[in-house]
Design an enzyme around this catalytic site. Structure first.
Site, PDB file in Angstrom:
ATOM      1  CB  THR A 198      -0.936   0.130   1.297  1.00 33.83           C
ATOM      2  OG1 THR A 198      -1.878   1.176   1.296  1.00 33.83           O
ATOM      3  CG2 THR A 198       0.066   0.196   2.532  1.00 33.83           C
ATOM      4  CB  VAL A 227     -11.599  -6.015   3.523  1.00 31.33           C
ATOM      5  CG1 VAL A 227     -11.013  -4.701   3.938  1.00 31.33           C
ATOM      6  CG2 VAL A 227     -12.419  -5.919   2.409  1.00 31.33           C
ATOM      7  N   GLY A 228      -7.985  -5.877   3.627  1.00 28.60           N
ATOM      8  CA  GLY A 228      -6.783  -5.566   4.444  1.00 28.60           C
ATOM      9  C   GLY A 228      -6.989  -4.548   5.251  1.00 28.60           C
ATOM     10  CB  THR A 249       3.210  -0.367   4.106  1.00 28.74           C
ATOM     11  OG1 THR A 249       3.303  -0.988   3.190  1.00 28.74           O
ATOM     12  CG2 THR A 249       4.418  -0.138   5.039  1.00 28.74           C
ATOM     13  N   GLY A 250       2.381  -3.479   4.701  1.00 33.21           N
ATOM     14  CA  GLY A 250       2.958  -4.813   4.933  1.00 33.21           C
ATOM     15  C   GLY A 250       1.291  -5.474   4.939  1.00 33.21           C
TER      16      GLY A 250
HETATM   17  N1  GLY Z   1      -1.502  -3.389   3.639  1.00 27.73           N
HETATM   18  C1  GLY Z   1      -2.096  -3.771   2.274  1.00 27.73           C
HETATM   19  C2  GLY Z   1      -3.024  -5.026   2.486  1.00 27.73           C
HETATM   20  O1  GLY Z   1      -2.560  -6.030   3.216  1.00 27.73           O
HETATM   21  O2  GLY Z   1      -3.972  -5.250   1.982  1.00 27.73           O
END
Ligand code: GLY
Length: 339
Positions: A198, A227-228, A249-250
Site C-alpha cells: 500500500t 479486505v486488508g 504498510t505490509g
Molecule cells: N497493507 C495492505 C494489505 O494488506 O492489503
C-alpha cells in the site's frame, strides 16, 4: 415505480441530507503548536507521491487536500500494489481499498471497490457526503458512480496479466516480502509475487492540521472479498491532532489484529516518540507471530503533532519518503527488528 437509477440518485440525495456535519473543532482538544509543513509516505513510490502532496502544502493548502492529491499520483501509476494497475484477486479481478482521515476525526473509506481509478477520492466523498465511514463492494461502486466517478474498463494491466497467468500455474499464496521495492511484477520461482502492499501518507500543514490517507490493491491473488488494513480506520491509518498520526504498510491481517495505527498513536499519547511508538507496535506483532514473523513484512510511519517523524519495520528492506521545505525528495531506509 421509480427506476433503479432514480432510486440511486434520490437515495444519494437523502443520504447527503443525513450526512453528519463535519466534527466541530471547538469540541476537540487543541493541537500543540506545529512545526513547518511536511509529508511522509511509505516505500520508494512515496517520493513521487510526496511531490503531489507538497504542491498542495507549498501553495498553502490543507493537509487533507495534500494527502488526497499525493496518493492519487500512485493510484494513477501502473504499479503492482496500488490502483487499477495492481495485481488482481484469485478470480482475476482488481479490487481496491482506501481510506482518508482529517484533523477532526472525520474519516471515510472504501473496500473491495472495482473499476474506479481513484479510490482515495471516493473515500473522501464517503467522509464528506454520507453519514457513514466505510462503503464496500457493489455499494461503494454505486456510490462512486452516483458521485460522478467514471467506471473504468475491467481489464488487467499487462504486468498484472502476466503475473496472474504465472500465479495460476500453482495458485499458491507464498508472499515474497519487500517485493514492493523491486519496481514491477516479478514472478518468483513458486509461481507468484503475491504483493500485498500500500501507499500510506501522513501530512502536517502550516496551520498544524494533520491528515492521512491509504490506498492499495491489497494482497495479490487474495481470496475474493478479502479486505486488508488499508481501508480500516485505526488499523491502516489513524489521526488524532492532539497527539499525532500513524499509518501502516505490509501484511494487513497482522496490522488489523492489533489495531496497528491506533496503537502507534496511543503509544505516542503515552509519551513515546514516533520512532519508539512504531518500534513498539512492530515488536507486538513479532511477539504475536512468533517464528512466523519471518514470513511477513509490516512497517509503520508516524508523525507527532509537533512534526517529529518516525518509522520502523519488522524486516529489512522497507524505505519511506520524507518531504520537508529543506529537502523534498528524501528516501530513508527504516530501521527494522529482525536482523
Ligand atoms: N497493507 C495492505 C494489505 O494488506 O492489503
Amino acid at each position: 415505480m421509480p427506476s433503479r437509477r432514480k432510486f440511486l440518485h434520490s437515495s444519494a440525495a437523502g443520504l447527503a441530507g443525513l450526512a453528519a456535519a463535519p466534527l466541530a473543532a471547538a469540541a476537540l482538544p487543541t493541537a500543540p503548536a506545529a512545526g513547518p509543513p511536511l509529508v511522509i509516505s511509505t516505500w520508494d513510490a512515496g517520493v513521487a507521491a510526496n511531490q503531489g502532496a507538497w504542491q498542495v502544502l507549498h501553495g498553502g493548502g490543507t493537509a487533507l487536500d495534500a494527502v488526497e492529491a499525493g496518493v492519487r499520483v500512485t493510484e494513477a501509476a501502473q504499479s503492482c500494489c496500488v490502483g487499477l494497475g495492481g495485481n488482481p484477486d484469485r478470480d482475476g479481478i482488481v479490487t481496491l481499498d482506501a481510506c482518508i482521515m482529517d484533523h477532526q476525526f472525520n474519516c471515510g473509506g472504501v473496500a473491495a471497490l472495482e473499476r474506479i481509478k481513484h479510490p482515495v477520492s471516493v473515500a473522501r466523498r464517503v467522509m464528506e457526503r454520507t453519514p457513514h465511514v466505510l462503503l464496500v463492494g457493489e455499494g461503494a461502486q454505486q456510490f462512486a458512480v452516483a458521485q460522478g466517478f467514471p467506471l473504468e474498463p475491467r481489464q488487467l494491466s499487462p504486468d498484472a496479466e502476466k503475473a496472474y497467468r504465472e500465479w495460476l500455474k500453482t495458485s499458491q499464496y507464498r508472499p515474497v516480502v519487500n517485493i514492493e521495492n523491486t519496481g514491477s511484477h516479478p514472478v518468483g520461482p513458486t509461481g507468484g509475487a503475491n504483493n500485498h502492499d500500500t501507499i500510506a501518507m501522513l501530512a502536517l500543514d502550516g496551520q498544524g492540521r494533520l491528515s492521512g490517507s491509504c490506498t492499495t490493491s491489497g494482497m495479490g491473488f487474495k481470496m475474493r472479498g478479502r479486505v486488508g488494513d488499508s481501508p480500516l480506520i485505526g488499523s491502516g491509518l489513524f489521526v488524532d491532532n492532539a497527539v499525532g498520526a500513524a499509518a501502516a504498510t505490509g501484511q494487513g491481517e497482522d496490522v488489523v489484529r492489533m489495531a496497528g495505527a491506533h496503537t502507534v498513536v496511543e503509544l505516542m499519547r503515552q509519551g513515546r516518540s514516533p520512532q519508539a511508538a512504531c518500534r513498539e507496535a512492530v515488536e507486538r506483532i513479532a511477539a504475536i507471530k512468533g517464528p512466523k514473523a519471518r514470513d511477513i513484512q509490516v512497517a509503520f510511519i508516524a508523525v507527532s503533532a509537533r512534526g517529529q517523524v518516525g518509522a520502523f519495520a519488522l524486516q529489512a528492506g522497507f524505505s519511506y519518503a520524507l518531504c520537508t521545505a529543506a529537502d523534498q525528495r528524501q528516501l530513508i531506509a527504516a530501521d527494522h527488528l529482525l536482523k
